[in-house]
Scaffold this motif. Sequence first.
Motif, PDB file in Angstrom:
ATOM      1  N   ALA A  21       5.368 -18.604 -10.406  1.00 13.99           N
ATOM      2  CA  ALA A  21       3.994 -18.675 -10.920  1.00 13.99           C
ATOM      3  C   ALA A  21       3.001 -18.268  -9.828  1.00 13.99           C
ATOM      4  O   ALA A  21       2.004 -17.591 -10.110  1.00 13.99           O
ATOM      5  N   CYS A  22       3.276 -18.651  -8.599  1.00 13.35           N
ATOM      6  CA  CYS A  22       2.426 -18.237  -7.476  1.00 13.35           C
ATOM      7  C   CYS A  22       2.450 -16.727  -7.322  1.00 13.35           C
ATOM      8  O   CYS A  22       1.405 -16.093  -7.134  1.00 13.35           O
ATOM      9  N   LEU A  23       3.642 -16.140  -7.393  1.00 13.77           N
ATOM     10  CA  LEU A  23       3.752 -14.682  -7.273  1.00 13.77           C
ATOM     11  C   LEU A  23       2.989 -13.980  -8.392  1.00 13.77           C
ATOM     12  O   LEU A  23       2.323 -12.963  -8.161  1.00 13.77           O
ATOM     13  N   ALA A  24       3.086 -14.514  -9.599  1.00 17.18           N
ATOM     14  CA  ALA A  24       2.383 -13.913 -10.737  1.00 17.18           C
ATOM     15  C   ALA A  24       0.866 -14.008 -10.572  1.00 17.18           C
ATOM     16  O   ALA A  24       0.135 -13.125 -11.024  1.00 17.18           O
ATOM     17  N   ALA A  25       0.400 -15.062  -9.912  1.00 17.01           N
ATOM     18  CA  ALA A  25      -1.040 -15.269  -9.733  1.00 17.01           C
ATOM     19  C   ALA A  25      -1.599 -14.491  -8.538  1.00 17.01           C
ATOM     20  O   ALA A  25      -2.807 -14.283  -8.443  1.00 17.01           O
ATOM     21  N   ALA A  26      -0.744 -14.061  -7.626  1.00 15.43           N
ATOM     22  CA  ALA A  26      -1.184 -13.418  -6.380  1.00 15.43           C
ATOM     23  C   ALA A  26      -1.851 -12.072  -6.632  1.00 15.43           C
ATOM     24  O   ALA A  26      -1.340 -11.244  -7.380  1.00 15.43           O
ATOM     25  N   ARG A  27      -2.975 -11.873  -5.978  1.00 18.96           N
ATOM     26  CA  ARG A  27      -3.713 -10.614  -6.089  1.00 18.96           C
ATOM     27  C   ARG A  27      -3.897  -9.940  -4.729  1.00 18.96           C
ATOM     28  O   ARG A  27      -3.731  -8.741  -4.610  1.00 18.96           O
ATOM     29  N   THR A  28      -4.274 -10.713  -3.693  1.00 15.60           N
ATOM     30  CA  THR A  28      -4.601 -10.086  -2.415  1.00 15.60           C
ATOM     31  C   THR A  28      -3.793 -10.595  -1.229  1.00 15.60           C
ATOM     32  O   THR A  28      -3.509  -9.833  -0.318  1.00 15.60           O
ATOM     33  N   ARG A  29      -3.423 -11.896  -1.238  1.00 16.59           N
ATOM     34  CA  ARG A  29      -2.754 -12.425  -0.048  1.00 16.59           C
ATOM     35  C   ARG A  29      -1.823 -13.577  -0.374  1.00 16.59           C
ATOM     36  O   ARG A  29      -2.168 -14.465  -1.148  1.00 16.59           O
ATOM     37  N   LEU A  30      -0.655 -13.533   0.250  1.00 19.14           N
ATOM     38  CA  LEU A  30       0.324 -14.617   0.188  1.00 19.14           C
ATOM     39  C   LEU A  30       0.648 -15.027   1.613  1.00 19.14           C
ATOM     40  O   LEU A  30       1.077 -14.185   2.413  1.00 19.14           O
ATOM     41  N   ASP A  31       0.434 -16.296   1.940  1.00 19.68           N
ATOM     42  CA  ASP A  31       0.795 -16.841   3.243  1.00 19.68           C
ATOM     43  C   ASP A  31       1.809 -17.942   3.013  1.00 19.68           C
ATOM     44  O   ASP A  31       1.536 -18.897   2.273  1.00 19.68           O
ATOM     45  N   LYS A  56       2.435  -3.138  -3.893  1.00 24.41           N
ATOM     46  CA  LYS A  56       1.962  -1.842  -4.391  1.00 24.41           C
ATOM     47  C   LYS A  56       0.473  -1.877  -4.703  1.00 24.41           C
ATOM     48  O   LYS A  56      -0.221  -0.864  -4.589  1.00 24.41           O
ATOM     49  N   ARG A  57      -0.002  -3.040  -5.120  1.00 24.46           N
ATOM     50  CA  ARG A  57      -1.425  -3.209  -5.422  1.00 24.46           C
ATOM     51  C   ARG A  57      -2.258  -3.502  -4.180  1.00 24.46           C
ATOM     52  O   ARG A  57      -3.439  -3.794  -4.263  1.00 24.46           O
ATOM     53  N   GLY A  58      -1.614  -3.429  -2.990  1.00 21.70           N
ATOM     54  CA  GLY A  58      -2.340  -3.630  -1.734  1.00 21.70           C
ATOM     55  C   GLY A  58      -2.352  -5.051  -1.225  1.00 21.70           C
ATOM     56  O   GLY A  58      -3.077  -5.360  -0.275  1.00 21.70           O
ATOM     57  N   GLY A  59      -1.570  -5.931  -1.818  1.00 23.05           N
ATOM     58  CA  GLY A  59      -1.487  -7.312  -1.350  1.00 23.05           C
ATOM     59  C   GLY A  59      -0.878  -7.385   0.043  1.00 23.05           C
ATOM     60  O   GLY A  59      -0.170  -6.470   0.470  1.00 23.05           O
ATOM     61  N   VAL A  60      -1.165  -8.466   0.735  1.00 21.79           N
ATOM     62  CA  VAL A  60      -0.652  -8.694   2.084  1.00 21.79           C
ATOM     63  C   VAL A  60       0.203  -9.952   2.065  1.00 21.79           C
ATOM     64  O   VAL A  60      -0.199 -10.979   1.510  1.00 21.79           O
ATOM     65  N   LEU A  61       1.385  -9.876   2.676  1.00 25.80           N
ATOM     66  CA  LEU A  61       2.329 -10.981   2.734  1.00 25.80           C
ATOM     67  C   LEU A  61       2.562 -11.370   4.186  1.00 25.80           C
ATOM     68  O   LEU A  61       2.879 -10.514   5.013  1.00 25.80           O
ATOM     69  N   ARG A  62       2.385 -12.672   4.485  1.00 24.60           N
ATOM     70  CA  ARG A  62       2.639 -13.178   5.835  1.00 24.60           C
ATOM     71  C   ARG A  62       3.582 -14.381   5.739  1.00 24.60           C
ATOM     72  O   ARG A  62       3.317 -15.303   4.977  1.00 24.60           O
ATOM     73  N   LEU A  63       4.665 -14.343   6.504  1.00 27.43           N
ATOM     74  CA  LEU A  63       5.625 -15.437   6.556  1.00 27.43           C
ATOM     75  C   LEU A  63       5.674 -15.986   7.972  1.00 27.43           C
ATOM     76  O   LEU A  63       5.810 -15.216   8.927  1.00 27.43           O
ATOM     77  N   ALA A  64       5.586 -17.303   8.079  1.00 34.82           N
ATOM     78  CA  ALA A  64       5.771 -17.986   9.361  1.00 34.82           C
ATOM     79  C   ALA A  64       6.969 -18.909   9.199  1.00 34.82           C
ATOM     80  O   ALA A  64       7.118 -19.566   8.160  1.00 34.82           O
ATOM     81  N   MET A  65       7.840 -18.935  10.207  1.00 32.29           N
ATOM     82  CA  MET A  65       9.086 -19.696  10.102  1.00 32.29           C
ATOM     83  C   MET A  65       9.540 -20.122  11.492  1.00 32.29           C
ATOM     84  O   MET A  65       9.077 -19.580  12.492  1.00 32.29           O
ATOM     85  N   LEU A  81      12.604  -4.723   1.569  1.00 28.66           N
ATOM     86  CA  LEU A  81      11.185  -4.833   1.226  1.00 28.66           C
ATOM     87  C   LEU A  81      10.335  -4.755   2.485  1.00 28.66           C
ATOM     88  O   LEU A  81       9.326  -4.042   2.521  1.00 28.66           O
ATOM     89  N   LEU A  82      10.755  -5.454   3.513  1.00 30.63           N
ATOM     90  CA  LEU A  82      10.051  -5.422   4.794  1.00 30.63           C
ATOM     91  C   LEU A  82      10.027  -4.007   5.365  1.00 30.63           C
ATOM     92  O   LEU A  82       8.994  -3.545   5.855  1.00 30.63           O
ATOM     93  N   ARG A  83      11.130  -3.316   5.268  1.00 26.09           N
ATOM     94  CA  ARG A  83      11.192  -1.933   5.752  1.00 26.09           C
ATOM     95  C   ARG A  83      10.252  -1.039   4.940  1.00 26.09           C
ATOM     96  O   ARG A  83       9.508  -0.237   5.485  1.00 26.09           O
ATOM     97  N   ASP A  84      10.266  -1.199   3.617  1.00 20.66           N
ATOM     98  CA  ASP A  84       9.471  -0.345   2.734  1.00 20.66           C
ATOM     99  C   ASP A  84       7.970  -0.620   2.829  1.00 20.66           C
ATOM    100  O   ASP A  84       7.159   0.275   2.596  1.00 20.66           O
ATOM    101  N   TYR A  85       7.610  -1.866   3.118  1.00 22.89           N
ATOM    102  CA  TYR A  85       6.200  -2.253   3.139  1.00 22.89           C
ATOM    103  C   TYR A  85       5.815  -2.898   4.467  1.00 22.89           C
ATOM    104  O   TYR A  85       5.023  -3.843   4.503  1.00 22.89           O
ATOM    105  N   SER A  86       6.334  -2.381   5.552  1.00 23.46           N
ATOM    106  CA  SER A  86       6.079  -2.982   6.864  1.00 23.46           C
ATOM    107  C   SER A  86       4.590  -3.028   7.219  1.00 23.46           C
ATOM    108  O   SER A  86       4.172  -3.870   8.005  1.00 23.46           O
ATOM    109  N   HIS A  87       3.817  -2.164   6.636  1.00 23.31           N
ATOM    110  CA  HIS A  87       2.384  -2.145   6.901  1.00 23.31           C
ATOM    111  C   HIS A  87       1.641  -3.271   6.170  1.00 23.31           C
ATOM    112  O   HIS A  87       0.479  -3.545   6.472  1.00 23.31           O
ATOM    113  N   LEU A  88       2.300  -3.938   5.223  1.00 22.47           N
ATOM    114  CA  LEU A  88       1.666  -5.010   4.455  1.00 22.47           C
ATOM    115  C   LEU A  88       2.367  -6.368   4.607  1.00 22.47           C
ATOM    116  O   LEU A  88       1.923  -7.351   4.026  1.00 22.47           O
TER     117      LEU A  88
END
Length: 159
Positions: A21-31, A56-65, A81-88
């Motif tokens: 549900a979070c992924l479906a709601a995401a538009r610009t940023r996921l932390d 693809k819609r320009g969202g940004v994903l950040r993971l801390a672990m 996915l990381l390889r394909d979208y390393s810029h995001l």
Amino acid sequence: MQEQNTTRFDTRAEFEAQFRACLAAARTRLDLFDPDFAVFPLGSIEVDAALRDFLKRGGVLRLAMHTSAYIERHYPRFIRLLRDYSHLIECRATPKTLKQLTDSFCIVDEVHVLRRFHSEHMRGEAAFGSPGAVDLPRHRFDAIWEESKAALQSTRTGL
């Protein structure tokens, strides 16, 4: 006091449903923060498709672990996915001084949050459309992010 748009959960299936549900709601940023992301379904076909659409819609994903070992061993789709979208996508690992942190959360666009109170248990809550519920996790994530160092570089093969 619990807000009306807060949903509590205590099983893995309920957690995964709230994460989707979070992924479906995401538009610009996921932390996201989790010690190792072992319970996040980052390797599933559905999550991969949802993340690809988000990115693809320009969202940004950040993971801390704390450690990326589980992701490297068990989530080859996420490594692609990381390889394909390393810029995001950016992944960071926490220093030893933060290894005692045991909660887990996902912040979506500053208005939704999914959190488990302890990473070894499924008990947690999801709040949608609740900027106030995001405040504490946002401050925690920002502090964790600031202290963490780059991990899971796009040039890594995951092997």
